[in-house]
Each structure stands twice: as structure tokens, then as C-alpha cells.
Design an enzyme around this catalytic site. Sequence first.
Site, mmCIF file in Angstrom:
data_model
loop_
_atom_site.group_PDB
_atom_site.id
_atom_site.type_symbol
_atom_site.label_atom_id
_atom_site.label_comp_id
_atom_site.label_asym_id
_atom_site.label_seq_id
_atom_site.Cartn_x
_atom_site.Cartn_y
_atom_site.Cartn_z
ATOM 1 N N ASP A 1 0.775 -1.239 0.000
ATOM 2 C CA ASP A 1 0.000 0.000 0.000
ATOM 3 C C ASP A 1 0.809 1.293 0.000
ATOM 4 O O ASP A 1 0.232 2.357 0.107
ATOM 5 C CB ASP A 1 -0.949 -0.010 1.215
ATOM 6 C CG ASP A 1 -2.071 1.008 1.091
ATOM 7 O OD1 ASP A 1 -2.481 1.288 -0.042
ATOM 8 O OD2 ASP A 1 -2.501 1.537 2.117
ATOM 9 N N CYS B 1 -21.263 -9.260 -7.422
ATOM 10 C CA CYS B 1 -22.099 -8.187 -6.862
ATOM 11 C C CYS B 1 -23.552 -8.303 -7.321
ATOM 12 O O CYS B 1 -24.469 -7.901 -6.598
ATOM 13 C CB CYS B 1 -21.555 -6.813 -7.254
ATOM 14 S SG CYS B 1 -20.078 -6.309 -6.354
ATOM 15 N N CYS C 1 -23.807 -0.751 -1.189
ATOM 16 C CA CYS C 1 -22.650 0.120 -0.947
ATOM 17 C C CYS C 1 -22.855 1.483 -1.583
ATOM 18 O O CYS C 1 -22.412 2.510 -1.051
ATOM 19 C CB CYS C 1 -21.360 -0.525 -1.437
ATOM 20 S SG CYS C 1 -21.284 -0.868 -3.218
ATOM 21 N N CYS D 1 -15.371 11.491 -1.111
ATOM 22 C CA CYS D 1 -15.288 10.352 -0.191
ATOM 23 C C CYS D 1 -14.792 10.811 1.182
ATOM 24 O O CYS D 1 -13.766 11.485 1.286
ATOM 25 C CB CYS D 1 -14.346 9.302 -0.758
ATOM 26 S SG CYS D 1 -14.029 7.909 0.342
ATOM 27 N N CYS E 1 -14.076 6.286 6.772
ATOM 28 C CA CYS E 1 -15.496 5.946 6.701
ATOM 29 C C CYS E 1 -15.589 4.516 6.200
ATOM 30 O O CYS E 1 -14.958 4.148 5.204
ATOM 31 C CB CYS E 1 -16.233 6.893 5.760
ATOM 32 S SG CYS E 1 -17.999 6.516 5.564
ATOM 33 N N CYS F 1 -19.616 1.993 3.156
ATOM 34 C CA CYS F 1 -19.787 1.174 1.954
ATOM 35 C C CYS F 1 -19.260 -0.245 2.163
ATOM 36 O O CYS F 1 -19.803 -1.205 1.605
ATOM 37 C CB CYS F 1 -19.134 1.825 0.740
ATOM 38 S SG CYS F 1 -17.335 1.987 0.820
#
Length: 341
Positions: A128, A182, A188, A208, A235, A238
Site C-alpha cells: 500500500d 455483486c 454500498c 469520499c 469511513c 460502503c
Amino acid sequence: MAALRAQADGLGFAALGVCSADAVPQAGARLRAWLADRCHGEMIWMESRADERASPMGLWPDVRSVIMLGTNYAPPLDPLRLAGQGDTGVISVYAWNRDYHDLIKKRLKALARWLVAAAGGDVKVFVDTAPVMEKPLAAAAGLGWQGKHTNLVSRSHGSWLFLGAIYTTLELPVDAPHGDRCGSCTRCQTACPTDAFPAPYRLDARRCLAYLTIEHKGPIPEEFRKPMANRIYGCDDCLSVCPWNRFAKATEEPAFLPRAELTAPKLADLLALDDAAFRALFSGSAIKRIGVARFIRNCLYAAGNSGEGGLIPAVAAHLGSDDPVVADAASWAMQQLERQA
């Protein structure tokens, strides 16, 4: 490959898959279109290293295979349980304890050393912090699929996998990519408090709350301050509503288990933090990297949304802040609280 999977399992990885270095040729074009629409906001590092990010071979021409690893961080508590509790701040699940980068990178290095000793080749490990398209690569390696919220979804772990990658010059057997599961679900999309998804599978980071509370450095635009509610770092909405989470088993990794002081922190206590106290509280946490000023900014917006008149003294203490962003947030919060009094 069985021995590699056994080693990964022994190191605490919950999922492993392999894809070829050229498994996601479409990822580069998608990235460039997203950048052209300025959906990355102030994340200039996404733009400046786009060519390296577009393909594993753009970062390292010698790479032939990519080993993708997933680490389960599924929460033992409902991430949405604090909604509406105005005096309490909400911190994203991934930051409830230790910074995942440190733990996972050590494990990636250990697995990479084993691979080199067992099979040779050269390796590079990433978690990451490098220009790596972890989510498309993880989908290509069969760990799951990119859901409509753009994050990886696993049939076994839902939306709760930290991803890491090992690039190697070895030609390894590849796993089958995972198909999209999905279906017609839009949970989401509808759960997002700021309408950050202009379309399924597409995120506008500028809207976002994870981006706004963590990456964005200036005042948060007024249109997003009320929707923030009591979210002060990230957050998870979702992610939390994904139906596939019902198959996820709560993590047993001690470094990811929630610290009591971070799962339901009181805004009054957080607003009293100075730099030294902030660093002490968030030692070893990913939260520390945003610095005390940005964190206090977030807490002030949450205080303004709280309807808690008892927070007025804590907010007032920041009206004269030397940081103009903090002072602006305090002024806004004070106006909201006085209006509600």
C-alpha cells in the site's frame, strides 16, 4: 505452490493467489481515465507515478509473476454501531489498533525470503505504499473481485482484507481470476453519505469521507461537513453494508483487535489533545500520520454535528488556533452548536 500456501498460512495470511505480471492490461487505461477526471483530488502521488502504477512491469521490468496476499481484519464489533452518538467519534476499522503496514510488510518479507531460498529468483514486496494496483491484481489472482465500492470483496472475508504483493522474477503457476459476484446489489452505493460513487465500480475521491478526513489537508468543503456526522477518521459505510460480510470471521490477529480507547472515543477528550498527547495516544497507529491539526479539524466538524452543547468549551478552545484550518473548523462548529442551543 502447496508449500508456498502453507508458508503463507503459517505467517498469518488468510488468502493467497498468483497472477502473471501482465494479467490486468486494462488497469492502466482505467487509471488514466480516472486521473483525467481529477477523481484523485489532491493525491498527486497517484498522478506522478501513473506509468509505474499502470502495470507491474512499469514499476519493475523484470517481474514475471505477482503473488497477492490477503490478511483478514474483519471487525468483532459493528462498524456502524456508533451512528447518531454525537458525543463519540467514529474511527475506521482499519485504524482501531496497530498500523497494518508494519505487520504485513514483515510477513511479506518473511515469505519472500522463504521463496527465494526454496526456488530462487529476485523479489520485491509491497503493501500500500508503492505504485501498485493491488485490487485489480488481487482479483486477477483469484482472491476476490472489485465490488461496486471499488474495494476487493472476498467470498470468505467480505470487504475486510488488507492486501500485500510480492513481485518475483519466477514464472509461477497462476490462479484463475475471480468473477464478479455483486449482481444487482447496490447497498454500498446507497449507503455512501456523500454520494461518492458517480457510477458502480467508480469512486470520486473528492467526495469520499475517507479521502476528506485523511488525505485532504485544507478545510473540508461545507457540503460534506454535515454528512460527516461523527466520523473523524475514515469511513466504513460502503464496506460495512456489503452482504458478503456475513461470511467473514472476525480477525484473531492481536495487532488488529480493537483498542478500547479507539473504538468509542469521546470528542471532548480528543479535542483536548495537544501534539504530545496526540502522538502518545496514536503511537503505532496509522492515525498518527495525519498529524494533530488535521485530526482536531475532523473532531471539530464532528462536534459541530453533535448537537451536544456541552462540547462548546472544548470547541471554543480552538477558535484562536494558529492553524487557520483548525480555527475555521472551530468557528463553523461553534456556529452549529450555538444554533442548536
